[in-house]
Design an enzyme around this catalytic site. Structure first.
Site, PDB file in Angstrom:
ATOM      1  N   PHE A   1     -12.656   1.151 -37.372  1.00 42.14           N
ATOM      2  CA  PHE A   1     -13.164   1.331 -35.777  1.00 42.14           C
ATOM      3  C   PHE A   1     -13.337  -0.560 -35.413  1.00 42.14           C
ATOM      4  CE2 PHE A   1     -16.264   0.647 -31.496  1.00 42.14           C
ATOM      5  CZ  PHE A   1     -15.884   1.338 -31.159  1.00 42.14           C
TER       6      PHE A   1
ATOM      7  N   ASP B   1     -12.775  -7.459 -39.242  1.00 40.49           N
ATOM      8  CA  ASP B   1     -13.446  -7.314 -37.884  1.00 40.49           C
ATOM      9  C   ASP B   1     -14.658  -7.287 -38.980  1.00 40.49           C
ATOM     10  OD1 ASP B   1     -15.348  -6.061 -36.468  1.00 40.49           O
ATOM     11  OD2 ASP B   1     -13.251  -4.336 -35.683  1.00 40.49           O
TER      12      ASP B   1
ATOM     13  N   LYS C   1     -21.761  -8.303 -31.631  1.00 43.83           N
ATOM     14  CA  LYS C   1     -22.949  -7.243 -31.822  1.00 43.83           C
ATOM     15  C   LYS C   1     -24.488  -8.521 -31.641  1.00 43.83           C
ATOM     16  CE  LYS C   1     -21.574  -2.638 -32.810  1.00 43.83           C
ATOM     17  NZ  LYS C   1     -20.350  -2.329 -32.759  1.00 43.83           N
TER      18      LYS C   1
HETATM   19  C1  LIG Z   1     -18.720  -1.805 -32.098  1.00 44.02           C
HETATM   20  C2  LIG Z   1     -17.432  -2.763 -33.052  1.00 44.02           C
HETATM   21  C3  LIG Z   1     -16.567  -2.792 -31.909  1.00 44.02           C
HETATM   22  C4  LIG Z   1     -16.799  -3.092 -30.713  1.00 44.02           C
HETATM   23  O1  LIG Z   1     -17.706  -3.516 -30.002  1.00 44.02           O
HETATM   24  P1  LIG Z   1     -17.810  -3.995 -28.830  1.00 44.02           P
HETATM   25  O2  LIG Z   1     -19.104  -4.919 -28.215  1.00 44.02           O
HETATM   26  O3  LIG Z   1     -17.748  -2.859 -28.312  1.00 44.02           O
HETATM   27  O4  LIG Z   1     -16.358  -4.059 -27.866  1.00 44.02           O
HETATM   28  C5  LIG Z   1     -15.368  -3.771 -32.652  1.00 44.02           C
HETATM   29  N1  LIG Z   1     -15.369  -3.501 -34.130  1.00 44.02           N
HETATM   30  C6  LIG Z   1     -16.225  -2.402 -35.171  1.00 44.02           C
HETATM   31  C7  LIG Z   1     -16.584  -2.891 -36.572  1.00 44.02           C
HETATM   32  C8  LIG Z   1     -17.685  -2.178 -34.224  1.00 44.02           C
HETATM   33  O5  LIG Z   1     -18.852  -1.809 -35.015  1.00 44.02           O
END
Ligand SMILES: *Cc1c(COP(=O)(O)O)cnc(C)c1O
Length: 395
Positions: free
Chosen positions: A138, A223, A252
């Site tokens: 994700f 990420d 986050k």
């Molecule tokens: C939540 C998340 C995103 C997206 O972040 P947003 O601030 O909602 O755009 C990207 N990568 C990972 C691993 C996430 O958990």
């Protein structure tokens, strides 16, 4: 009109809120939140791994108040001190040499994707713009980030997707290796997959990706949006593996509840983007950066992260002792834990909420535990007791 009916009338319906079941929250403090009727909940969702210091941490509130009274926004036409201090702190505590600021995880990944494409053109050839990501990953919801996301359900209805993404199997080095060709520029993975179901990478996989990237002159990009900022007991989850990325992304938890994203880059990767290549009006905003500086100060304080690691072991052990025949697996790293069950996970989450514990269910069968990092053993015990009751009630 009530808040819930106003929401139905005025907010585009992208969130699956059920009026009877979705709480209207009014207040938060530490690991607890309170709803409109004054009911208290132990919050093991943490605003989706955002409130790592708990709700309304005094140092974060103070930093926001203080900065808001001085200067709230300038644009990046001008220098501000909170922004450079935050960059300095991130560089000091990671492998990055330089940082770019934006406002969310998806935006941080967009920056990484643009950086990788430009790097590919400069170093491997005009056609080298393919990025290999993982199935079940994700990376956010903007068009390139959602294309990077290796889950078809998030693509449906939005085709054509952005070109130049290929998907390997997470923790299967061979499957990534076979996808590399002359068009590849980078590999992007989460060290611990979050929304996909809480799957930590294996040592062999991450170290192997590093080696592949070095051999083929590709960027290795992590990420860390969900698993970073102390969530796993290290500042970045990749530190558990001793594997350094060329580029990493954060968001986050970084802003302590305010929206911020960041991309760190090291070595040559830090010099790929030049003036005019990328920008964000709000990126590095002084208030969000002041909040983030307070977050980092707390998270990087002596003994904070070792304590998170210790609590992670404690919580994992307690979940492994649950008495329920349908437990498939308890897995995770630090305080990022998934409990996979053979049963109705959404029903368990709902039953927990009714008993005063907020947890979240992913994919119908995986209960995700991402409590504030300031949680203690007693609160973990209380949560496990509620989960046990909810599981027992399933049969
Ligand atoms: C939540 C998340 C995103 C997206 O972040 P947003 O601030 O909602 O755009 C990207 N990568 C990972 C691993 C996430 O958990």
């Amino acid at each position: 009109m009530t808040v819930k009916s106003l929401e139905k009338q005025y907010i585009i319906n992208t969130y699956n809120r059920q009026p009877e079941a979705t709480l209207l929250l009014k207040r938060g403090e530490g690991v607890y939140v309170w709803d409109e009727s004054g009911n208290r909940y132990l919050d093991f969702v943490s605003g989706l791994a955002v409130n790592n210091l708990g709700h309304c941490h005094p140092a974060v509130v103070e930093a926001i108040n203080c900065q808001a009274q001085k200067l709230m926004h300038t644009s990046n036409l001008y220098y501000t001190e909170p922004q450079v201090r935050l960059a300095e702190a991130l560089v000091t505590h990671s492998s990055a040499n330089k940082v770019f600021f934006c406002n969310s995880g998806a935006e941080a990944n967009e920056a990484a994707i643009k950086l990788a494409r430009k790097f590919g053109k400069q170093n491997r050839g005009e056609g080298a713009y393919e990025i290999i990501t993982a199935e079940r990953s994700f990376h956010g919801r903007t068009l390139a980030a959602v294309t990077a996301t290796g889950q078809p359900k998030y693509h449906q209805g939005f085709e054509p997707m952005v070109s130049g993404f290929r998907y390997g199997k997470f923790n299967d080095l061979k499957s990534f290796e076979t996808l590399i060709n002359e068009n590849t520029c980078a590999i992007l993975v989460e060290p611990v997959q979050g929304e996909g179901g809480i799957y930590p990478a294996t040592q062999e996989f991450l170290a192997g990706l590093r080696k592949l990237c070095d051999e083929h002159k590709l960027l290795l990009m992590f990420d860390e949006v969900q698993c970073g900022v102390g969530r796993t007991g290290k500042f970045l989850a990749c530190e558990h593996y001793g594997v350094e990325p060329d580029v990493y992304t954060l968001a986050k938890a970084l802003g302590g509840g305010l929206p911020i994203g960041a991309m760190g880059a090291r070595g040559n990767a830090a010099d790929v983007l030049v003036p005019g290549d990328h920008a964000s009006t709000f990126g590095g905003n002084p208030v969000t950066c002041a909040a983030a500086n307070a977050v980092l100060q707390a998270i990087l304080a002596d003994q904070f992260l070792p304590r998170v690691e210790q609590l992670g072991h404690y919580f994992t052990e307690k979940l492994r002792e649950l008495d329920y025949p349908g437990i498939v697996e308890v897995r995770g790293l630090g305080l990022m834990i998934g409990l996979e069950i053979n049963g109705d996970g959404a029903a368990v989450a709902k039953a927990c909420q009714e008993k005063g514990l907020l947890i979240n269910c992913i994919g119908g069968k995986i209960l995700r535990f991402i409590p504030p990092l300031v949680v203690d053993e007693e609160q973990i015990d209380a949560a496990v007791t509620v989960v046990q009751q909810a599981l027992s009630a399933l049969n």
